[in-house]
Write a protein that holds these residues in place. Structure first.
Motif, PDB file in Angstrom:
ATOM      1  N   LEU A  20       0.825  -1.201   0.000  1.00 32.32           N
ATOM      2  CA  LEU A  20       0.000   0.000   0.000  1.00 32.32           C
ATOM      3  C   LEU A  20       0.860   1.252   0.000  1.00 32.32           C
ATOM      4  CD1 LEU A  20      -2.868   1.273   0.319  1.00 32.32           C
ATOM      5  CD2 LEU A  20      -2.463   1.205   2.791  1.00 32.32           C
ATOM      6  N   VAL A  21       1.982   1.191   0.727  1.00 36.71           N
ATOM      7  CA  VAL A  21       2.858   2.346   0.883  1.00 36.71           C
ATOM      8  C   VAL A  21       4.297   1.898   0.674  1.00 36.71           C
ATOM      9  CG1 VAL A  21       3.660   4.128   2.480  1.00 36.71           C
ATOM     10  CG2 VAL A  21       1.302   3.335   2.596  1.00 36.71           C
ATOM     11  N   HIS A  22       5.050   2.703  -0.053  1.00 37.12           N
ATOM     12  CA  HIS A  22       6.476   2.466  -0.250  1.00 37.12           C
ATOM     13  C   HIS A  22       7.232   3.643   0.361  1.00 37.12           C
ATOM     14  CE1 HIS A  22       5.978  -0.892  -3.093  1.00 37.12           C
ATOM     15  NE2 HIS A  22       4.857  -0.252  -3.398  1.00 37.12           N
ATOM     16  N   VAL A  23       8.074   3.356   1.364  1.00 37.40           N
ATOM     17  CA  VAL A  23       8.857   4.385   2.026  1.00 37.40           C
ATOM     18  C   VAL A  23      10.275   3.849   2.194  1.00 37.40           C
ATOM     19  CG1 VAL A  23       9.129   5.787   4.106  1.00 37.40           C
ATOM     20  CG2 VAL A  23       6.846   5.240   3.285  1.00 37.40           C
ATOM     21  N   LEU A  26      11.125   0.394   1.155  1.00 35.02           N
ATOM     22  CA  LEU A  26      10.411  -0.688   1.826  1.00 35.02           C
ATOM     23  C   LEU A  26       8.933  -0.605   1.466  1.00 35.02           C
ATOM     24  CD1 LEU A  26      11.923  -0.493   5.423  1.00 35.02           C
ATOM     25  CD2 LEU A  26      12.448  -2.173   3.661  1.00 35.02           C
ATOM     26  N   ALA A  27       8.340  -1.758   1.196  1.00 38.99           N
ATOM     27  CA  ALA A  27       6.914  -1.816   0.912  1.00 38.99           C
ATOM     28  C   ALA A  27       6.177  -2.226   2.183  1.00 38.99           C
ATOM     29  CB  ALA A  27       6.640  -2.821  -0.196  1.00 38.99           C
ATOM     30  N   ASP A  32      -0.373  -4.636   7.133  1.00 38.84           N
ATOM     31  CA  ASP A  32       0.602  -4.102   8.096  1.00 38.84           C
ATOM     32  C   ASP A  32       0.205  -2.704   8.552  1.00 38.84           C
ATOM     33  OD1 ASP A  32       2.154  -6.400   7.826  1.00 38.84           O
ATOM     34  OD2 ASP A  32       3.498  -5.481   6.342  1.00 38.84           O
ATOM     35  N   VAL A  33      -0.171  -1.856   7.606  1.00 40.69           N
ATOM     36  CA  VAL A  33      -0.528  -0.478   7.921  1.00 40.69           C
ATOM     37  C   VAL A  33      -1.787  -0.446   8.785  1.00 40.69           C
ATOM     38  CG1 VAL A  33      -1.252   1.735   6.942  1.00 40.69           C
ATOM     39  CG2 VAL A  33       0.630   0.471   5.881  1.00 40.69           C
ATOM     40  N   VAL A  34      -2.801  -1.226   8.423  1.00 39.17           N
ATOM     41  CA  VAL A  34      -4.042  -1.267   9.203  1.00 39.17           C
ATOM     42  C   VAL A  34      -3.773  -1.748  10.625  1.00 39.17           C
ATOM     43  CG1 VAL A  34      -6.285  -2.435   9.411  1.00 39.17           C
ATOM     44  CG2 VAL A  34      -5.575  -1.480   7.207  1.00 39.17           C
ATOM     45  N   ASP A  58       8.889  10.972  10.825  1.00 41.49           N
ATOM     46  CA  ASP A  58       9.022  11.116   9.383  1.00 41.49           C
ATOM     47  C   ASP A  58       8.689   9.789   8.727  1.00 41.49           C
ATOM     48  OD1 ASP A  58      11.266   9.625   9.993  1.00 41.49           O
ATOM     49  OD2 ASP A  58      12.703  11.057   9.219  1.00 41.49           O
ATOM     50  N   GLY A  59       8.572   9.818   7.432  1.00 40.72           N
ATOM     51  CA  GLY A  59       8.303   8.600   6.678  1.00 40.72           C
ATOM     52  C   GLY A  59       7.018   7.917   7.109  1.00 40.72           C
ATOM     53  N   ILE A  60       7.098   6.625   7.294  1.00 44.00           N
ATOM     54  CA  ILE A  60       5.922   5.820   7.619  1.00 44.00           C
ATOM     55  C   ILE A  60       5.355   6.189   8.983  1.00 44.00           C
ATOM     56  CG2 ILE A  60       7.233   3.889   8.597  1.00 44.00           C
ATOM     57  CD1 ILE A  60       4.130   3.514   6.346  1.00 44.00           C
ATOM     58  N   ALA A  61       6.191   6.670   9.911  1.00 44.88           N
ATOM     59  CA  ALA A  61       5.717   7.027  11.256  1.00 44.88           C
ATOM     60  C   ALA A  61       4.666   8.137  11.195  1.00 44.88           C
ATOM     61  CB  ALA A  61       6.884   7.439  12.138  1.00 44.88           C
ATOM     62  N   VAL A  62       4.872   9.121  10.335  1.00 39.05           N
ATOM     63  CA  VAL A  62       3.896  10.212  10.207  1.00 39.05           C
ATOM     64  C   VAL A  62       2.591   9.686   9.627  1.00 39.05           C
ATOM     65  CG1 VAL A  62       3.364  12.367   9.004  1.00 39.05           C
ATOM     66  CG2 VAL A  62       5.585  12.047  10.067  1.00 39.05           C
TER      67      VAL A  62
END
Length: 88
Positions: A20-23, A26-27, A32-34, A58-62
């Protein structure tokens, strides 16, 4: 009709096991996100709905912090946006 911001994640058409997200090369799958958003939102359960919160990172944490805040019924602003507002 307004759409809750959290539904942008839960109603996204990508399958749970798909990225769903690439940061940072890393995919992160939708599942995982949910799961991460759910865990963070439960940590915010003691905060009164509608309360403002600042999301730092920053990144996925935000991304996770924003969606968790929305899922918990809070008003989230990123650290960068808050700094911008304070400078005016």
């Amino acid at each position: 009709m307004a759409t809750p911001l959290g539904s942008l994640l839960t109603d996204h058409p990508v399958a749970l096991g798909d990225p769903l997200v690439h940061v940072d090369d890393l995919a992160h799958t939708k599942a995982d996100v949910v799961a991460e958003v759910g865990a963070l939102a439960s940590q915010l359960s003691g905060v009164a709905p509608g309360s403002p919160v600042v999301v730092i990172g920053d990144g996925i944490a935000v991304l996770l912090g924003l969606f968790a805040s929305w899922a918990a019924g809070l008003v989230a602003r990123s650290e960068e946006h808050t700094s911008e507002l304070q400078s005016h």
